[in-house]
Scaffold this active site. Sequence first.
Site, short mmCIF file in Angstrom:
data_model
loop_
_atom_site.label_atom_id
_atom_site.label_comp_id
_atom_site.label_asym_id
_atom_site.label_seq_id
_atom_site.Cartn_x
_atom_site.Cartn_y
_atom_site.Cartn_z
N ASP A 1 0.85 -1.20 0.00
CA ASP A 1 0.00 0.00 0.00
C ASP A 1 0.88 1.24 0.00
OD1 ASP A 1 0.82 -0.54 2.71
OD2 ASP A 1 -0.77 0.77 3.46
N GLU B 1 0.10 -1.01 5.88
CA GLU B 1 1.16 -0.42 6.72
C GLU B 1 0.92 1.07 6.91
OE1 GLU B 1 4.73 1.39 8.22
OE2 GLU B 1 3.80 1.88 6.31
#
Length: 462
Positions: free
Chosen positions: A88, A158
């Site tokens: 991400d 994250e």
Amino acid sequence: MSNIQSYITNHKDRFLNELIELLKIPSISADTAYKDDVLKTADIIKNSLVKAGCEHVEICQTDGYPIVYGEKIIDPNLPTVLVYGHYDVQPPDPLDLWDSPPFEPVIKNTELHPEGAIFARGACDDKGQMYMHVKAMEFMTTQGKLPCNVKFMIEGEEEVGSVNLSHYVKANREKLKNDVILISDTGMIAKDVPSITTGLRGLSYVEVEVTGPNRDLHSGLYGGAVANPINVLTKMIASLHDENNHITIPGFYDKVENLSDIERAEMAKAPFSLEDYKKALDIDAVYGEEGYSTNERNSIRPTLDVNGIWGGYTGEGAKTVIASKAYAKISMRLVPNQDWEEITELFKSHFETITPKGVTVKVTPHHGGQGYVTPIDSIGYKAASKAYEKTFGKTPIPQRSGGSIPIVALFEEELKSKTILMGFGLDSDAIHSPNEHFGIWNYLKGIETIPYFYKYFTELKT
Ligand code: BES
Ligand code: MN
Ligand code: MN
């Protein structure tokens, strides 16, 4: 391992093109509008792990975005390296400050990257750095150079706090069992000054809301006679630091680890130019806690910063108004031994205590995590150090970083193994900022260095 360099030479165009394809997908975990893109990215990672020679590759569902897992177990008696990374990325805004669109990667030369750098959101944090591991794996499996077992765990949350990964880790301790965790999601001092990150700061992130009158008011009719929530909020925030830039929250520093003079002297040896630092940021002076150097302020000392503040009228022209509410997002970077939940509580009760009459406040905690330090006498650190010596011709410098990867402390707690942070980014790569980029030289150097880590770790461990 003599042919890693020739393997890179032969395949580097493909290595670059594959990363460019990955960077085209806006896998922004913070914004639900990009849900399909985040899921699509997980699929691409899955396929890339299969191609790199991983087995049992799976998309592990969570309550949020999936975790991509894959492994190659060649002999249960050999050591196991667990690779962690994230697919991400941060939101790219403000878009108008990008010189090229964030999800249309382009290669440009810069002063620090004369060999070219890929400009795109996620180029360095962390798609580029994570993908170095996939390509290093490809080299090791196809060339018969894999010396030990490998497990890959690549997550998609994250940048929003890894909450679901923490559940996954707790529920899969046996599956994730390893001898060392290897992560490339940090930086190094300079291209000719390799470094290994030995510390990460913890984090407590809160949002505050100040409410005054029950509606927005005419600032002439009511101004001066009722509390203005924006005035009050800014005053409250200003009071959180004293004249020496120490944080004023009672108890905030109680558990802060104080480094010895020897450790501080050791830290001060790392090459650093204050002039270059200021020049790179176009500032005429640095600013921070009295009694500490710039490198100490941004690594071994805790901080408190407003990340966003809003309220009232911010449109074009002037509107005379006293807003009913004012808001701010505040982060506190923490150092080892400070507990993020405790600090969040200290913040909350202090902020409530300093609330003046005439307004009410609400403090909402977001995510957080503990800091981390890793010793430099572990087998993992030694293996990493030897790997850099081999490919950079220099011994890397241990360096504590100011950033946070909250899941690392949880890895140690749950999986009982040390994490080695082999970062290949530069501070100037503009992660989280407009025009994020990753040097092609850094990308390829990472791919070159990683297989040596496996080699030396296996040798030192067996
Ligand atoms: N990769 C960064 C952290 C980082 C970057 C550490 C450079 C050291 C050097 C990571 O993706 C990140 O941005 N972490 C966030 C925390 C997270 C909970 C949103 C951070 O540090 O702000
Ligand atoms: Mn990252
Ligand atoms: Mn990040």
